[in-house]
Scaffold this motif. Structure first.
Motif, PDB file in Angstrom:
ATOM      1  N   ARG A  64       2.124   2.706  -0.704  1.00  0.00           N
ATOM      2  CA  ARG A  64       2.595   1.432  -0.158  1.00  0.00           C
ATOM      3  C   ARG A  64       1.941   1.135   1.195  1.00  0.00           C
ATOM      4  O   ARG A  64       1.494   0.011   1.450  1.00  0.00           O
ATOM      5  N   GLY A  65       1.900   2.158   2.048  1.00  0.00           N
ATOM      6  CA  GLY A  65       1.273   1.979   3.353  1.00  0.00           C
ATOM      7  C   GLY A  65      -0.187   1.584   3.230  1.00  0.00           C
ATOM      8  O   GLY A  65      -0.686   0.733   3.974  1.00  0.00           O
ATOM      9  N   GLU A  66      -0.868   2.195   2.270  1.00  0.00           N
ATOM     10  CA  GLU A  66      -2.280   1.887   2.047  1.00  0.00           C
ATOM     11  C   GLU A  66      -2.454   0.436   1.584  1.00  0.00           C
ATOM     12  O   GLU A  66      -3.314  -0.293   2.091  1.00  0.00           O
ATOM     13  N   ILE A  67      -1.624   0.015   0.633  1.00  0.00           N
ATOM     14  CA  ILE A  67      -1.727  -1.350   0.098  1.00  0.00           C
ATOM     15  C   ILE A  67      -1.419  -2.381   1.184  1.00  0.00           C
ATOM     16  O   ILE A  67      -2.103  -3.404   1.307  1.00  0.00           O
ATOM     17  N   GLU A  68      -0.393  -2.112   1.974  1.00  0.00           N
ATOM     18  CA  GLU A  68      -0.039  -3.041   3.056  1.00  0.00           C
ATOM     19  C   GLU A  68      -1.174  -3.152   4.074  1.00  0.00           C
ATOM     20  O   GLU A  68      -1.482  -4.243   4.569  1.00  0.00           O
ATOM     21  N   ALA A  69      -1.799  -2.008   4.384  1.00  0.00           N
ATOM     22  CA  ALA A  69      -2.908  -2.015   5.348  1.00  0.00           C
ATOM     23  C   ALA A  69      -4.122  -2.745   4.782  1.00  0.00           C
ATOM     24  O   ALA A  69      -4.801  -3.494   5.498  1.00  0.00           O
ATOM     25  N   ILE A  70      -4.397  -2.550   3.501  1.00  0.00           N
ATOM     26  CA  ILE A  70      -5.521  -3.251   2.856  1.00  0.00           C
ATOM     27  C   ILE A  70      -5.279  -4.762   2.881  1.00  0.00           C
ATOM     28  O   ILE A  70      -6.191  -5.555   3.148  1.00  0.00           O
ATOM     29  N   THR A  71      -4.038  -5.151   2.611  1.00  0.00           N
ATOM     30  CA  THR A  71      -3.689  -6.578   2.610  1.00  0.00           C
ATOM     31  C   THR A  71      -3.903  -7.193   3.987  1.00  0.00           C
ATOM     32  O   THR A  71      -4.500  -8.270   4.124  1.00  0.00           O
ATOM     33  N   GLU A  72      -3.435  -6.502   5.008  1.00  0.00           N
ATOM     34  CA  GLU A  72      -3.592  -7.016   6.375  1.00  0.00           C
ATOM     35  C   GLU A  72      -5.060  -7.008   6.796  1.00  0.00           C
ATOM     36  O   GLU A  72      -5.523  -7.911   7.507  1.00  0.00           O
ATOM     37  N   LEU A  73      -5.808  -6.010   6.329  1.00  0.00           N
ATOM     38  CA  LEU A  73      -7.246  -5.955   6.628  1.00  0.00           C
ATOM     39  C   LEU A  73      -7.963  -7.152   6.008  1.00  0.00           C
ATOM     40  O   LEU A  73      -8.880  -7.718   6.610  1.00  0.00           O
ATOM     41  N   GLY A  74      -7.534  -7.527   4.819  1.00  0.00           N
ATOM     42  CA  GLY A  74      -8.105  -8.718   4.188  1.00  0.00           C
ATOM     43  C   GLY A  74      -7.883  -9.951   5.045  1.00  0.00           C
ATOM     44  O   GLY A  74      -8.776 -10.793   5.199  1.00  0.00           O
TER      45      GLY A  74
END
Length: 211
Positions: free
Chosen positions: A58-68
Motif C-alpha cells: 500500500r505504501g508503495e502504491i501511494e508513493a507511486i501515485t503521488e510521484l505521478g
C-alpha cells in the motif's frame, strides 16, 4: 513542515523504517501542494524503494501515485501516466476501491494533459461510478472536479459548469455535516474550493459569450 522534519528525524533515530515511508510521503505531498515538485519526486523515489524492501504494497502504491502527480506538475504527463497505470495495476492486488478511485482520477488528469480527453473522460467516469457507491463524499467531490476540468478542456462548458456546481453542492453538504471547521479544512483544502469558484466564474463568462 518543521513538524514532519522533526518526526522524520525521530523515526530515523528509532530506525522505524515504515514510519519513515509515511512521513516522507506526507512531506512530499506538502512539496507537491506548495510547488516544489522536484523535491517531492526525490523524496517519493526514496519512499518507493523503502516500501518495496519492506513489501509494504500500500505504501508503495501511494508513493507511486503521488510521484505521478509530481511528474505531471513538472510537465511530464507521459511519465505521470506510466506511473499511474503502474499504480492502478498494483491497486487491484489490494482490492482497495478508495485507492483505485484516486489513481483513476490522477490518470484521467494525465490523459487530459496529453490531449486524450475521451480516454480521460472514460477514466474519470469510472472513478465517479465507483465513488458514488462509497460513503465518503470527498471521493465523489474529487471525481466531479476532474470531470469539470476535462469538460472545460473539451470546451463543453455547460457540462463543465454542471460538474463544478455539483462540486460546490457537495462541499456545502460536507460543511453542513461537520460542525468543526478545522475538520472541514482537513477534509477539503480551502485552495481547492477557491479554485472551483474561480473555474465556475470563468465558465459562466465563457457560456455568456457563446450565447
Amino acid at each position: 513542515m518543521e513538524f514532519f522534519n522533526e518526526s522524520l528525524d525521530i523515526f530515523k533515530d528509532l530506525n522505524a523504517i515504515e514510519e519513515q515511508v509515511m512521513i516522507k510521503q506526507c512531506i512530499a505531498t506538502l512539496f507537491n501542494d506548495t510547488g516544489d515538485f522536484a523535491k517531492a519526486a526525490e523524496l517519493l523515489e526514496e519512499a518507493i524503494v523503502t516500501a518495496e524492501n519492506l513489501k509494504d504494497n500500500r505504501g508503495e502504491i501511494e508513493a507511486i501515485t503521488e510521484l505521478g502527480r509530481s511528474h505531471r506538475n513538472l510537465g511530464d504527463s507521459d511519465k505521470a501516466k506510466q506511473l499511474h497505470e503502474r499504480a492502478l495495476d498494483r491497486s487491484f492486488e489490494l482490492k482497495s476501491t478508495v485507492l483505485e478511485i484516486e489513481i483513476r482520477n490522477n490518470l484521467a488528469l494525465d490523459l487530459m494533459m496529453l490531449n486524450k480527453t475521451d480516454e480521460a473522460e472514460e477514466e474519470a467516469r469510472e472513478a465517479l461510478e465507483k465513488a458514488s457507491g462509497m460513503e465518503d463524499p470527498y471521493l465523489v467531490y474529487s471525481s466531479y472536479v476532474v470531470l469539470g476540468k476535462i469538460y472545460t478542456k473539451k470546451h463543453l462548458f455547460d457540462k463543465a459548469y454542471n460538474y463544478y456546481q455539483k462540486t460546490v453542492d457537495t462541499i456545502k453538504k460536507i460543511r453542513e455535516s461537520i460542525v468543526d471547521e478545522n475538520m472541514v479544512q482537513a477534509y477539503i483544502k480551502r485552495r481547492d474550493i477557491q479554485e472551483i469558484y474561480k473555474e465556475t466564474s470563468k465558465l459562466l463568462k465563457k457560456m455568456g459569450s457563446t450565447e
